[in-house]
Design a protein around this motif. Sequence first.
Motif, PDB file in Angstrom:
ATOM      1  N   LYS A   4      25.905   4.962  22.500  1.00 15.10           N
ATOM      2  CA  LYS A   4      27.258   5.211  22.993  1.00 15.10           C
ATOM      3  C   LYS A   4      27.430   4.653  24.416  1.00 15.10           C
ATOM      4  CE  LYS A   4      30.465   8.831  22.054  1.00 15.10           C
ATOM      5  NZ  LYS A   4      30.632  10.197  21.597  1.00 15.10           N
ATOM      6  N   VAL A  60      21.638   1.893  13.103  1.00 15.57           N
ATOM      7  CA  VAL A  60      22.577   2.964  12.752  1.00 15.57           C
ATOM      8  C   VAL A  60      23.341   2.598  11.477  1.00 15.57           C
ATOM      9  CG1 VAL A  60      24.645   4.194  13.544  1.00 15.57           C
ATOM     10  CG2 VAL A  60      22.774   3.782  15.127  1.00 15.57           C
ATOM     11  N   LYS A  65      25.114   5.714   9.212  1.00 10.54           N
ATOM     12  CA  LYS A  65      25.711   6.714  10.107  1.00 10.54           C
ATOM     13  C   LYS A  65      27.085   6.268  10.597  1.00 10.54           C
ATOM     14  CE  LYS A  65      21.388   8.701  11.722  1.00 10.54           C
ATOM     15  NZ  LYS A  65      20.422   8.774  12.816  1.00 10.54           N
ATOM     16  N   VAL A  66      27.335   4.969  10.532  1.00 12.51           N
ATOM     17  CA  VAL A  66      28.653   4.439  10.900  1.00 12.51           C
ATOM     18  C   VAL A  66      29.137   3.516   9.795  1.00 12.51           C
ATOM     19  CG1 VAL A  66      28.371   4.606  13.406  1.00 12.51           C
ATOM     20  CG2 VAL A  66      27.650   2.539  12.226  1.00 12.51           C
ATOM     21  N   LEU A 115      30.644   7.485  16.417  1.00 15.81           N
ATOM     22  CA  LEU A 115      29.464   8.101  17.033  1.00 15.81           C
ATOM     23  C   LEU A 115      29.840   9.464  17.557  1.00 15.81           C
ATOM     24  CD1 LEU A 115      27.933   5.054  18.963  1.00 15.81           C
ATOM     25  CD2 LEU A 115      26.996   6.150  16.945  1.00 15.81           C
TER      26      LEU A 115
END
Length: 115
Positions: A4, A60, A65-66, A115
């Motif tokens: 992030k 990721v 996750k995204v 995120l």
Amino acid sequence: MDLKSKTKQLKQHLNNLKEIYESNNPPKDRKDKQFFRMVKEETSPIYQLLGLWEEAVLEVVKERKVNLHPQQVTSTRENMELLLMHSYYIDVKRKRYMELNNSIHYIFDQLLREL
């Protein structure tokens, strides 16, 4: 540094690059070694951060996750690399520059939301 904060840092660099693009004039001589060294010095940390960012995002994405496609991540890195040079050498029309800038921001913003 987590993903992030890397993304936020790259967004800040992207905004700075746009300011450079809008406020600078192209170099008088494209082969000016001093100008090239200055550009290299200023952009090297961004290139490194971009590489680390791409690796982290692809990890990721692999873990699902995204909601991004690996090609989007790679294209975003490539587009940002193009903007790094275009910002200093001012060798692309404003419309094209803004298209690249907006597409990078779009991916960064989407990533930050997820995120």
